[in-house]
Every structure is written in structure tokens, then in C-alpha cells.
Design a protein around this motif. Structure first.
Motif, PDB file in Angstrom:
ATOM      1  N   GLU A  76       0.919  -1.224   0.067  1.00 46.03           N
ATOM      2  CA  GLU A  76       0.186   0.038  -0.087  1.00 46.03           C
ATOM      3  C   GLU A  76       1.013   1.285   0.024  1.00 46.03           C
ATOM      4  O   GLU A  76       1.715   1.463   0.946  1.00 46.03           O
ATOM      5  CB  GLU A  76      -0.834   0.016   1.143  1.00 46.03           C
ATOM      6  N   GLU A  77       0.610   2.156  -0.937  1.00 46.35           N
ATOM      7  CA  GLU A  77       1.793   3.054  -1.103  1.00 46.35           C
ATOM      8  C   GLU A  77       1.661   4.126   0.204  1.00 46.35           C
ATOM      9  O   GLU A  77       0.753   4.338   0.587  1.00 46.35           O
ATOM     10  CB  GLU A  77       1.323   4.167  -2.342  1.00 46.35           C
ATOM     11  N   GLU A  78       2.930   4.604   0.569  1.00 46.70           N
ATOM     12  CA  GLU A  78       2.988   5.458   1.700  1.00 46.70           C
ATOM     13  C   GLU A  78       3.258   6.792   1.342  1.00 46.70           C
ATOM     14  O   GLU A  78       4.116   7.103   0.509  1.00 46.70           O
ATOM     15  CB  GLU A  78       4.171   4.982   2.603  1.00 46.70           C
ATOM     16  N   VAL A  79       2.359   7.611   1.600  1.00 42.68           N
ATOM     17  CA  VAL A  79       2.375   9.073   1.165  1.00 42.68           C
ATOM     18  C   VAL A  79       3.244   9.917   2.325  1.00 42.68           C
ATOM     19  O   VAL A  79       2.500  10.031   3.541  1.00 42.68           O
ATOM     20  CB  VAL A  79       1.016   9.963   0.817  1.00 42.68           C
ATOM     21  N   LYS A  80       4.252  10.817   1.991  1.00 41.21           N
ATOM     22  CA  LYS A  80       4.754  11.677   3.205  1.00 41.21           C
ATOM     23  C   LYS A  80       4.958  13.098   2.634  1.00 41.21           C
ATOM     24  O   LYS A  80       5.138  13.108   1.333  1.00 41.21           O
ATOM     25  CB  LYS A  80       6.284  10.932   3.592  1.00 41.21           C
ATOM     26  N   LEU A  81       4.826  14.114   3.255  1.00 47.56           N
ATOM     27  CA  LEU A  81       5.054  15.281   3.153  1.00 47.56           C
ATOM     28  C   LEU A  81       6.508  15.554   3.116  1.00 47.56           C
ATOM     29  O   LEU A  81       7.092  15.505   4.173  1.00 47.56           O
ATOM     30  CB  LEU A  81       4.329  16.432   3.901  1.00 47.56           C
ATOM     31  N   ILE A  82       7.152  16.072   2.093  1.00 44.76           N
ATOM     32  CA  ILE A  82       8.417  16.599   2.235  1.00 44.76           C
ATOM     33  C   ILE A  82       8.426  17.875   2.737  1.00 44.76           C
ATOM     34  O   ILE A  82       7.993  19.004   2.447  1.00 44.76           O
ATOM     35  CB  ILE A  82       9.087  16.483   0.549  1.00 44.76           C
ATOM     36  N   GLU A  83       9.345  18.115   3.714  1.00 49.83           N
ATOM     37  CA  GLU A  83       9.679  19.265   4.346  1.00 49.83           C
ATOM     38  C   GLU A  83      10.627  20.200   3.797  1.00 49.83           C
ATOM     39  O   GLU A  83      11.630  19.813   3.586  1.00 49.83           O
ATOM     40  CB  GLU A  83      10.082  19.000   5.924  1.00 49.83           C
ATOM     41  N   LEU A  84       9.953  21.421   3.458  1.00 46.30           N
ATOM     42  CA  LEU A  84      10.843  22.161   2.687  1.00 46.30           C
ATOM     43  C   LEU A  84      11.472  23.166   3.693  1.00 46.30           C
ATOM     44  O   LEU A  84      10.579  23.927   4.631  1.00 46.30           O
ATOM     45  CB  LEU A  84       9.897  23.000   1.687  1.00 46.30           C
ATOM     46  N   ARG A  85      12.533  23.272   3.855  1.00 44.08           N
ATOM     47  CA  ARG A  85      13.359  23.915   4.888  1.00 44.08           C
ATOM     48  C   ARG A  85      13.716  25.298   4.620  1.00 44.08           C
ATOM     49  O   ARG A  85      14.008  25.524   3.218  1.00 44.08           O
ATOM     50  CB  ARG A  85      14.695  23.176   5.385  1.00 44.08           C
ATOM     51  N   GLY A 127       5.353  21.576 -14.024  1.00 47.04           N
ATOM     52  CA  GLY A 127       6.070  20.424 -14.177  1.00 47.04           C
ATOM     53  C   GLY A 127       7.313  20.373 -13.368  1.00 47.04           C
ATOM     54  O   GLY A 127       7.849  21.259 -12.867  1.00 47.04           O
ATOM     55  N   LEU A 128       7.786  19.226 -13.164  1.00 39.93           N
ATOM     56  CA  LEU A 128       9.135  18.420 -12.644  1.00 39.93           C
ATOM     57  C   LEU A 128       9.967  17.828 -13.500  1.00 39.93           C
ATOM     58  O   LEU A 128       9.605  17.013 -14.422  1.00 39.93           O
ATOM     59  CB  LEU A 128       8.622  17.632 -11.391  1.00 39.93           C
ATOM     60  N   ALA A 129      11.276  18.072 -13.112  1.00 37.57           N
ATOM     61  CA  ALA A 129      12.196  16.956 -13.780  1.00 37.57           C
ATOM     62  C   ALA A 129      13.451  16.812 -12.779  1.00 37.57           C
ATOM     63  O   ALA A 129      13.673  17.648 -12.331  1.00 37.57           O
ATOM     64  CB  ALA A 129      12.935  17.932 -15.125  1.00 37.57           C
ATOM     65  N   LEU A 130      13.748  15.450 -12.773  1.00 34.06           N
ATOM     66  CA  LEU A 130      14.817  15.078 -11.876  1.00 34.06           C
ATOM     67  C   LEU A 130      15.830  15.351 -12.645  1.00 34.06           C
ATOM     68  O   LEU A 130      16.385  14.734 -13.518  1.00 34.06           O
ATOM     69  CB  LEU A 130      14.541  13.562 -11.512  1.00 34.06           C
ATOM     70  N   LEU A 131      16.860  16.154 -12.075  1.00 32.04           N
ATOM     71  CA  LEU A 131      18.153  16.402 -12.782  1.00 32.04           C
ATOM     72  C   LEU A 131      19.410  15.399 -12.211  1.00 32.04           C
ATOM     73  O   LEU A 131      20.103  15.069 -13.063  1.00 32.04           O
ATOM     74  CB  LEU A 131      18.720  17.792 -12.119  1.00 32.04           C
ATOM     75  N   SER A 132      19.311  14.982 -10.763  1.00 30.85           N
ATOM     76  CA  SER A 132      19.891  13.943 -10.359  1.00 30.85           C
ATOM     77  C   SER A 132      19.307  13.402  -9.412  1.00 30.85           C
ATOM     78  O   SER A 132      18.103  13.769  -8.968  1.00 30.85           O
ATOM     79  CB  SER A 132      21.351  14.533 -10.028  1.00 30.85           C
ATOM     80  N   PRO A 133      19.709  12.186  -8.613  1.00 35.34           N
ATOM     81  CA  PRO A 133      19.146  11.785  -7.436  1.00 35.34           C
ATOM     82  C   PRO A 133      18.650  12.632  -6.317  1.00 35.34           C
ATOM     83  O   PRO A 133      17.922  12.381  -5.564  1.00 35.34           O
ATOM     84  CB  PRO A 133      19.744  10.349  -6.929  1.00 35.34           C
ATOM     85  N   SER A 151      17.906  17.842  -2.226  1.00 38.20           N
ATOM     86  CA  SER A 151      17.667  17.193  -0.841  1.00 38.20           C
ATOM     87  C   SER A 151      19.231  16.180  -0.649  1.00 38.20           C
ATOM     88  O   SER A 151      19.669  15.549  -1.593  1.00 38.20           O
ATOM     89  CB  SER A 151      16.328  16.201  -0.945  1.00 38.20           C
ATOM     90  N   SER A 152      19.342  16.153   0.575  1.00 37.70           N
ATOM     91  CA  SER A 152      20.611  15.082   1.036  1.00 37.70           C
ATOM     92  C   SER A 152      20.114  14.054   1.895  1.00 37.70           C
ATOM     93  O   SER A 152      20.781  13.345   2.481  1.00 37.70           O
ATOM     94  CB  SER A 152      21.540  16.075   1.718  1.00 37.70           C
ATOM     95  N   ASP A 153      18.756  13.726   2.225  1.00 36.16           N
ATOM     96  CA  ASP A 153      18.345  12.582   3.063  1.00 36.16           C
ATOM     97  C   ASP A 153      17.290  11.813   2.394  1.00 36.16           C
ATOM     98  O   ASP A 153      16.160  11.532   3.149  1.00 36.16           O
ATOM     99  CB  ASP A 153      17.862  13.299   4.302  1.00 36.16           C
ATOM    100  N   GLY A 154      17.434  11.459   1.103  1.00 36.37           N
ATOM    101  CA  GLY A 154      16.420  10.900   0.462  1.00 36.37           C
ATOM    102  C   GLY A 154      15.164  11.376   0.102  1.00 36.37           C
ATOM    103  O   GLY A 154      14.019  10.805   0.275  1.00 36.37           O
ATOM    104  N   TRP A 155      15.186  12.813   0.132  1.00 36.72           N
ATOM    105  CA  TRP A 155      13.621  13.400  -0.032  1.00 36.72           C
ATOM    106  C   TRP A 155      12.837  13.324   1.252  1.00 36.72           C
ATOM    107  O   TRP A 155      11.670  13.173   0.958  1.00 36.72           O
ATOM    108  CB  TRP A 155      13.077  13.127  -1.363  1.00 36.72           C
ATOM    109  N   GLU A 156      13.527  13.220   2.293  1.00 38.39           N
ATOM    110  CA  GLU A 156      12.610  13.428   3.440  1.00 38.39           C
ATOM    111  C   GLU A 156      12.305  14.793   3.829  1.00 38.39           C
ATOM    112  O   GLU A 156      11.335  15.598   4.097  1.00 38.39           O
ATOM    113  CB  GLU A 156      13.200  12.697   4.758  1.00 38.39           C
ATOM    114  N   THR A 157      13.511  15.896   3.535  1.00 43.36           N
ATOM    115  CA  THR A 157      13.392  17.096   3.565  1.00 43.36           C
ATOM    116  C   THR A 157      14.062  17.531   2.327  1.00 43.36           C
ATOM    117  O   THR A 157      14.738  16.936   1.446  1.00 43.36           O
ATOM    118  CB  THR A 157      14.092  17.574   4.741  1.00 43.36           C
ATOM    119  N   ALA A 158      13.881  18.844   2.022  1.00 45.07           N
ATOM    120  CA  ALA A 158      14.418  19.551   0.885  1.00 45.07           C
ATOM    121  C   ALA A 158      14.724  20.904   0.964  1.00 45.07           C
ATOM    122  O   ALA A 158      13.939  21.498   2.029  1.00 45.07           O
ATOM    123  CB  ALA A 158      13.651  19.147  -0.390  1.00 45.07           C
ATOM    124  N   SER A 159      15.477  21.615   0.249  1.00 44.64           N
ATOM    125  CA  SER A 159      15.562  23.183   0.096  1.00 44.64           C
ATOM    126  C   SER A 159      15.598  23.589  -1.294  1.00 44.64           C
ATOM    127  O   SER A 159      16.318  23.071  -2.195  1.00 44.64           O
ATOM    128  CB  SER A 159      16.576  23.630   0.750  1.00 44.64           C
TER     129      SER A 159
END
Length: 335
Positions: free
Chosen positions: A237-246, A256-262, A280-288
């Protein structure tokens, strides 16, 4: 005495009011034409005014583009291309049974040599579908209806494809995702309370851009709220999380989105800036948001794609006179 809606004075008033933004746009376009672009720009002609998405197809050495008046075209970039050359869009897909529906998001699925295309009834929100086309023959492989008149209002918007070939389609009106199998079967609908913003006005446009991350999850943006979601699709069952923008970061009105790198994500959208680089440096738990790019704002950036490691933004508006070819821009975003 009040002016009649059809009086000469009223018509003159509306003409003057409409002329102001038109004159402003013309002045900007003339300035762009006379000045050397700050970054690289691909220009192409098309009969269509409104472009929804452009995606780079590396094997085919072409941009594949979708249009709000329907259809998919290609813009070939020749080996001998020289900057400043105006390229030509050639229609590849124009379905009779899709007349009246816009062509929205597209996704190049090279491992299976196909292009996935979202069709939708933009004005009525009464029909959405996903189609797949062979990238060599342009034969339609399947057409899967996602919503119809008797169901909730929906608008298929953007598409991502996972490693197994499953497609995930965002619904920008009802904020859900459709999951479609590799053969075109509708597998499930992904919903979450997190997809609904607290303020009603932030739900006018919901889930929009989407990308698949090679670590097995999706990143999706909620347009009006600017929320980014991480959806783990490896679980039953898919798990949905909110990515915390810091750090006070915001991607509100992102499209639109594009992944430039992981670790790096490009968010296209307007009105200002045209694109933001999110890291993001933690697997997209948080981002800036770490950088921004300002392009031709009046053309309205709607999508991003990566060509040879460089990010290009496609824009909604092609400009030109009626009954003539419209000039569209693919602008390199440098962060």
C-alpha cells in the motif's frame, strides 16, 4: 448616462485596455529578439498557440511536445544545428476519437520504446485517458479511460513511469493519482488526506507535476499549496509523506517537474521565477530551494526536461499572428 456595452466608447475602452498588455508583450519580445539570450534557446514553429509539455527523447534526438488543442509533435534537432536556427514542429499524433480533448503530460518510456500521453477534457473535466504509442511506428498500443461523465470531475495532467513500466497519472482537479499497468490496465487509484490543502483556495489546482525516483518512489507537487510529496510505491500500500521544505523555501505554483539527479529536482512554474532548483541530502525526507532561474515570464513556463545534462523549460504560449505559424521557445535554465 451609462455606456452601452456595444457603444463606440465602450468598444474603444476595451480596445485600449487590451492593447496595453499586448504592447507590453510585443516590447518584451522585441527586446529578446534584439538582445543576445542569457542562456541557450531552441526556437521552433508550430501551428498551435498553446504548448503544454516538451520532453527530450535522447535516442530520437528530438523534443516531443504536446498541445492544448490536441496532438503530439516532434521537434528534431539535427546534428548540424546552429544556434538561432528556428526548428519546425511536425505532428505525429492527432487522434480523431480524441477531438475536443487536450493533450497534457507526456512521458518517454525508452525501455519499452513508447510514449505515454494524457488526454483530458480541460474545460468540462468530464473525461481523462492515458494512451501509449510506439516511438517508432506511432501505432497506438492502448487507450485507457481514467474518468468519465458519471464520475467526479477530473483532469489528467502529468505522467511518471516506474522501473516496471507502470504509469502514474496526476489528477490536478481532484488531487489523486491513477496507476496504470504496463498493458494499459487501470490498477488502482492513490488517494491521501495529505493531498488536500487546509485552505479551500489552495485546492483550485491540486496534484500536478510528477517524477519517478530511481530509489523506488514518486515525487509529486501540489500546485496551489506548493507542497511536495514523496510516495513510496515499493510497499503493498503506497506510503505518502510530506517533504519538509526548509529554510523558508517555497515551490508554490510549481507545475512540471524534472529530476536532474537523484538529489536535485527542477520545478518549472510561473509567474516568478520560471524555475526553482530543489535539493535533498536525506532521500527526500526534507529539501530546500537552492537556486532560481528567471526566463521569459510572459510566456509562462509549464514543464522542464533534461537534454545532455542541461535543463530546458517549455512555455505555454507560442506567439505569432492568427493563421500563421507560432514561435515557441525551449529555454535553458541555468542555476
Amino acid at each position: 448616462m451609462a455606456l452601452s456595452l456595444c457603444s463606440t466608447k465602450t468598444l474603444l475602452f476595451f480596445f485600449i485596455i487590451s492593447a496595453i498588455p499586448i504592447a507590453y508583450i510585443i516590447s518584451i519580445e522585441l527586446a529578446i529578439a534584439m538582445a543576445k539570450p542569457a542562456t541557450h534557446v531552441y526556437q521552433y514553429h508550430s501551428p498551435s498557440f498553446l504548448c503544454e509539455t516538451a520532453k527530450w527523447d535522447d535516442v530520437g534526438r528530438r523534443f516531443l511536445v504536446s498541445f492544448l488543442d490536441g496532438g503530439v509533435g516532434q521537434v528534431l534537432v539535427p546534428d548540424e544545428y546552429s544556434p538561432g536556427t528556428v526548428l519546425e514542429e511536425v505532428k505525429l499524433v492527432k487522434e480523431d476519437d480524441m477531438v475536443g480533448n487536450a493533450t497534457m503530460g507526456i512521458a518517454v518510456d525508452r525501455p519499452r520504446n513508447r510514449l505515454l500521453v494524457a488526454f483530458t477534457d480541460v474545460l468540462g473535466n468530464k473525461y481523462s485517458a492515458l494512451a501509449a504509442y510506439d516511438l517508432s511506428t506511432w501505432k497506438r498500443l492502448f487507450l485507457t479511460q481514467l474518468s468519465g461523465k458519471s464520475e467526479e470531475k477530473s483532469t489528467a495532467d502529468d505522467i511518471a513511469v516506474d522501473a516496471e513500466g507502470n504509469a502514474y497519472v496526476t489528477d490536478v482537479v481532484s488531487s489523486k493519482l491513477w496507476k496504470v499497468g504496463v498493458e494499459g490496465q487501470l490498477l488502482s487509484i492513490i488517494r491521501s488526506p495529505l493531498f488536500t490543502a487546509k485552505e479551500w483556495y489552495k485546492n483550485v489546482f491540486g496534484l500536478n507535476g510528477i517524477v519517478y525516483h530511481p530509489d523506488g518512489f514518486l515525487i509529486v507537487i501540489h500546485m496551489c499549496s506548493g507542497n511536495l510529496f514523496k510516495i513510496d510505491i515499493r510497499k503493498e500500500e503506497e506510503e505518502v509523506k510530506l517533504i519538509e521544505l526548509r529554510g523558508g523555501s517555497s515551490v508554490s505554483l510549481g507545475d512540471g517537474l524534472a529530476l536532474l539527479s537523484p538529489t536535485k529536482l527542477v520545478v518549472a512554474g510561473n509567474p516568478y521565477p520560471s524555475a526553482r532548483l530543489v535539493e535533498s541530502s536525506d532521500g527526500w525526507e526534507t529539501a530546500s530551494v537552492v537556486a532560481k532561474f528567471n526566463g521569459p515570464t510572459h510566456r509562462v513556463a509549464t514543464a522542464a526536461t533534461v537534454k545532455d545534462g542541461r535543463v530546458y523549460l517549455s512555455h505555454l504560449l507560442g506567439l505569432g499572428f492568427p493563421n500563421t505559424k507560432k514561435k515557441h521557445l525551449l529555454v535553458e535554465a541555468v542555476f
